[in-house]
Design an enzyme around this catalytic site. Structure first.
Site, PDB file in Angstrom:
ATOM      1  N   ARG A  22       0.735  -5.121  -5.181  1.00 54.32           N
ATOM      2  CA  ARG A  22       0.609  -6.040  -4.214  1.00 54.32           C
ATOM      3  C   ARG A  22       1.243  -7.373  -4.612  1.00 54.32           C
ATOM      4  O   ARG A  22       0.874  -8.484  -4.002  1.00 54.32           O
ATOM      5  CB  ARG A  22      -0.940  -6.310  -3.797  1.00 54.32           C
ATOM      6  CG  ARG A  22      -1.516  -5.018  -3.217  1.00 54.32           C
ATOM      7  CD  ARG A  22      -1.514  -5.103  -1.648  1.00 54.32           C
ATOM      8  NE  ARG A  22      -2.079  -4.247  -0.813  1.00 54.32           N
ATOM      9  CZ  ARG A  22      -1.825  -3.459   0.068  1.00 54.32           C
ATOM     10  NH1 ARG A  22      -0.772  -3.810   0.671  1.00 54.32           N
ATOM     11  NH2 ARG A  22      -2.604  -2.409   0.780  1.00 54.32           N
ATOM     12  N   GLU A  55     -10.428  -0.593  11.579  1.00 46.70           N
ATOM     13  CA  GLU A  55     -11.140  -1.517  10.803  1.00 46.70           C
ATOM     14  C   GLU A  55     -11.026  -2.939  10.746  1.00 46.70           C
ATOM     15  O   GLU A  55     -11.789  -3.765  10.299  1.00 46.70           O
ATOM     16  CB  GLU A  55     -10.717  -1.192   9.164  1.00 46.70           C
ATOM     17  CG  GLU A  55      -9.077  -1.417   8.851  1.00 46.70           C
ATOM     18  CD  GLU A  55      -8.495  -1.260   7.458  1.00 46.70           C
ATOM     19  OE1 GLU A  55      -9.054  -0.905   6.689  1.00 46.70           O
ATOM     20  OE2 GLU A  55      -7.255  -1.228   7.390  1.00 46.70           O
ATOM     21  N   GLY A  66      -6.326   0.222   9.842  1.00 47.68           N
ATOM     22  CA  GLY A  66      -5.503  -0.614  10.978  1.00 47.68           C
ATOM     23  C   GLY A  66      -6.001  -2.068  10.781  1.00 47.68           C
ATOM     24  O   GLY A  66      -7.085  -2.401  11.381  1.00 47.68           O
ATOM     25  N   ARG A  67      -5.187  -2.825  10.005  1.00 45.98           N
ATOM     26  CA  ARG A  67      -5.692  -4.223   9.805  1.00 45.98           C
ATOM     27  C   ARG A  67      -5.540  -5.039  10.808  1.00 45.98           C
ATOM     28  O   ARG A  67      -6.679  -5.822  11.281  1.00 45.98           O
ATOM     29  CB  ARG A  67      -4.900  -4.719   8.809  1.00 45.98           C
ATOM     30  CG  ARG A  67      -5.307  -6.129   8.255  1.00 45.98           C
ATOM     31  CD  ARG A  67      -4.448  -6.382   6.952  1.00 45.98           C
ATOM     32  NE  ARG A  67      -4.860  -5.660   5.803  1.00 45.98           N
ATOM     33  CZ  ARG A  67      -6.060  -6.286   5.112  1.00 45.98           C
ATOM     34  NH1 ARG A  67      -6.682  -7.112   5.438  1.00 45.98           N
ATOM     35  NH2 ARG A  67      -6.555  -5.474   4.056  1.00 45.98           N
ATOM     36  N   ASP A  81       0.065   2.146   9.178  1.00 41.98           N
ATOM     37  CA  ASP A  81      -0.403   1.647  10.412  1.00 41.98           C
ATOM     38  C   ASP A  81       0.697   1.649  11.345  1.00 41.98           C
ATOM     39  O   ASP A  81       0.203   1.263  12.500  1.00 41.98           O
ATOM     40  CB  ASP A  81      -0.690   0.137   9.862  1.00 41.98           C
ATOM     41  CG  ASP A  81      -1.797   0.208   8.974  1.00 41.98           C
ATOM     42  OD1 ASP A  81      -2.411   0.881   8.651  1.00 41.98           O
ATOM     43  OD2 ASP A  81      -1.820  -0.909   8.315  1.00 41.98           O
ATOM     44  N   ASP A  86       5.331  -5.083   6.397  1.00 45.60           N
ATOM     45  CA  ASP A  86       5.690  -6.032   6.862  1.00 45.60           C
ATOM     46  C   ASP A  86       5.725  -7.161   5.686  1.00 45.60           C
ATOM     47  O   ASP A  86       7.188  -7.691   5.706  1.00 45.60           O
ATOM     48  CB  ASP A  86       4.514  -6.499   7.744  1.00 45.60           C
ATOM     49  CG  ASP A  86       4.861  -8.043   8.314  1.00 45.60           C
ATOM     50  OD1 ASP A  86       5.612  -8.228   8.958  1.00 45.60           O
ATOM     51  OD2 ASP A  86       3.982  -8.775   8.147  1.00 45.60           O
ATOM     52  N   ASP A 116       2.888  -0.416  12.346  1.00 43.83           N
ATOM     53  CA  ASP A 116       3.050  -1.594  13.035  1.00 43.83           C
ATOM     54  C   ASP A 116       4.206  -2.632  12.813  1.00 43.83           C
ATOM     55  O   ASP A 116       4.226  -3.865  12.890  1.00 43.83           O
ATOM     56  CB  ASP A 116       1.763  -2.475  12.824  1.00 43.83           C
ATOM     57  CG  ASP A 116       1.560  -2.691  11.264  1.00 43.83           C
ATOM     58  OD1 ASP A 116       2.490  -2.422  10.654  1.00 43.83           O
ATOM     59  OD2 ASP A 116       0.674  -3.331  11.102  1.00 43.83           O
ATOM     60  N   THR A 168       4.826   2.133   6.494  1.00 43.34           N
ATOM     61  CA  THR A 168       3.209   1.895   6.555  1.00 43.34           C
ATOM     62  C   THR A 168       2.571   2.994   7.583  1.00 43.34           C
ATOM     63  O   THR A 168       3.172   3.416   8.352  1.00 43.34           O
ATOM     64  CB  THR A 168       2.753   0.621   7.174  1.00 43.34           C
ATOM     65  OG1 THR A 168       1.406   0.562   7.505  1.00 43.34           O
ATOM     66  CG2 THR A 168       3.649   0.274   8.240  1.00 43.34           C
ATOM     67  N   VAL A 175      -8.658   7.991   2.329  1.00 43.23           N
ATOM     68  CA  VAL A 175      -8.198   9.513   2.219  1.00 43.23           C
ATOM     69  C   VAL A 175      -6.812   9.451   3.411  1.00 43.23           C
ATOM     70  O   VAL A 175      -6.062  10.532   3.372  1.00 43.23           O
ATOM     71  CB  VAL A 175      -9.391  10.342   2.928  1.00 43.23           C
ATOM     72  CG1 VAL A 175      -9.523   9.959   4.353  1.00 43.23           C
ATOM     73  CG2 VAL A 175      -9.024  11.823   2.801  1.00 43.23           C
ATOM     74  N   GLN A 176      -6.852   8.546   4.273  1.00 48.83           N
ATOM     75  CA  GLN A 176      -5.707   8.637   5.427  1.00 48.83           C
ATOM     76  C   GLN A 176      -4.259   8.176   4.964  1.00 48.83           C
ATOM     77  O   GLN A 176      -3.157   8.504   5.179  1.00 48.83           O
ATOM     78  CB  GLN A 176      -5.912   7.536   6.483  1.00 48.83           C
ATOM     79  CG  GLN A 176      -7.046   7.681   7.113  1.00 48.83           C
ATOM     80  CD  GLN A 176      -7.755   6.585   7.829  1.00 48.83           C
ATOM     81  OE1 GLN A 176      -7.277   6.169   9.035  1.00 48.83           O
ATOM     82  NE2 GLN A 176      -8.614   5.675   7.145  1.00 48.83           N
ATOM     83  N   THR A 216       6.307  -6.915   2.563  1.00 47.76           N
ATOM     84  CA  THR A 216       7.369  -6.698   1.515  1.00 47.76           C
ATOM     85  C   THR A 216       8.716  -6.909   2.138  1.00 47.76           C
ATOM     86  O   THR A 216       9.722  -7.411   1.613  1.00 47.76           O
ATOM     87  CB  THR A 216       7.291  -5.095   1.364  1.00 47.76           C
ATOM     88  OG1 THR A 216       5.953  -4.875   0.643  1.00 47.76           O
ATOM     89  CG2 THR A 216       8.307  -4.796   0.110  1.00 47.76           C
ATOM     90  N   GLY A 230       0.832  -1.290  -0.231  1.00 48.21           N
ATOM     91  CA  GLY A 230      -0.060   0.148  -0.030  1.00 48.21           C
ATOM     92  C   GLY A 230       0.966   1.284   0.103  1.00 48.21           C
ATOM     93  O   GLY A 230       1.965   1.334   0.551  1.00 48.21           O
TER      94      GLY A 230
END
Ligand code: F6P
Length: 341
Positions: A72, A222, A170-171, A127, A103, A129, A125, A272-273, A105, A11
């Site tokens: 991806r 999410e 936030g997967r 995220d 992560d 994380d 990311t 949008v984030q 990648t 992403g």
């Protein structure tokens, strides 16, 4: 002269272009050459390249997205690892590869380095994380966008006496939810790391009503599980086979409205984030990481990721970076929960 290949995969994320610019500028300063690989791993497997010099990266510091494109695709999921990339590497005389990714990648970057290709990773990311780094670039920008959204949603929620559920990305981890929730003064935050009881959340909202505060903001990552009895729709899959997330906020809102009768609306912030210009913090962090990655590549390091540790940029083994996915610490979430209600 050292030839560095660079690719962005997974992403996108605000700050990617600042990293690319940092890599190219430092390489040029040290008489290195940079070859951009387009569309992530797909470009490495299919020989899609573009030469990058200082002029090619002028003006991109402030631009969101990635000038190289991303995908991806993955050499270990959609190909035979190094063998699928060898032709591009040999044909272009690539001495080392800088891989900017999250992560998944970085996991493939580690495998390629184990197959003998010199590889440097740059953690990316929104995220936040990834293990081994205090923070990832893009996160600060995403938190800024989510916080502004919460601020705006709070005033309309108050005017209409509504509950507004704000769903952020936030997967598997709830960093954006926790940071934006703290920054925006959320009345409840739900993240994947910690179990939640929808009835506790409902109690919190009811208490606010009893005090005469008839609006509330609930921030949801999410990736959280829906409340019991509220089934999610079947998710489509991405190229990695991961669920395309989005929409759990509607189930949380439904559970709140069904239990309380309070009108509950939803705002799913989504991509949008991830779009638009990086914050100043992310521009600086991304620039430092790009410059450091270029140095490491030219110096012949491999199997490491450049990382922010106690305000310094350091090399961390890629194996440490992909060891697990870094979650929100309990202490931080407890700080957030002090302000619930
Ligand atoms: O970059 C990670 C992430 O932002 C996740 O939080 C989210 O689930 C995913 O990307 C969405 O990615 P895509 O662009 O493939 O929908």
């Amino acid at each position: 002269m050292s030839v560095i290949g660079v690719l962005t995969a997974g992403g996108d994320c605000p700050g990617l272009n600042a990293v690319i610019r940092g890599i190219v500028a430092r390489a040029e300063e040290r008489d290195g050459e940079v070859l951009g690989i387009k569309n992530g791993w797909e470009g490495l497997m299919q020989g899609q390249t573009v030469s990058l010099d200082r002029d090619a990266v002028r003006g991109i510091l402030t631009r969101g997205g990635t000038i190289l494109g991303t995908s991806r695709m993955d050499p270990y999921v959609h190909g035979d690892g190094y063998a699928s990339c060898e032709r591009t590497i040999k044909a272009n005389g690539i001495d080392s590869l800088i891989v900017i990714g999250g992560d998944g990648t970085l996991r493939s970057a580690l495998k390629l380095s184990e197959e003998g290709l010199p590889v440097i990773g740059v953690p990316k990311t929104i995220d936040n994380d990834i293990c081994g780094t205090d923070m990832t670039f893009g996160f600060d920008t995403a938190v800024g966008i989510a916080t502004e959204a919460i601020d705006r949603l709070a005033t309309t929620a108050e005017s209409h006496n509504r509950v507004i559920v704000v769903e952020v990305m936030g997967r598997t981890k709830g960093w954006i939810a926790t940071y934006a929730g703290i920054a925006g003064g959320a009345d409840a935050i739900i993240v994947p790391e910690f179990e939640y009881d929808i009835d506790d959340i409902v109690d919190t909202l009811r208490q606010r009503h009893r005090k005469g505060i008839k609006y509330s903001i609930v921030v949801v990552a999410e990736g959280v599980k829906p409340p019991p009895g509220y089934e999610p729709a079947e998710h489509k899959k991405d190229a990695f086979g991961f669920d395309r997330l989005g929409g759990v906020g509607y189930l949380v809102a439904a559970a709140i409205e069904d239990r309380t009768g309070f009108e509950a609306r939803v705002s799913v912030l989504g991509h949008v984030q991830r779009g638009g210009t990086p914050s100043a913090f992310d521009r600086v962090l991304a620039t430092r990481l790009g410059v450091a990655a270029s140095d490491r590549a030219i110096d012949g390091e491999s199997g490491v990721m450049v990382a922010l540790r106690s305000m310094k940029i350091e090399s961390v083994p890629l194996s440490e970076a992909v060891d697990s996915i870094r979650g929100v610490p309990e202490e931080l979430f407890r700080t957030a929960s002090t302000f619930f209600g």
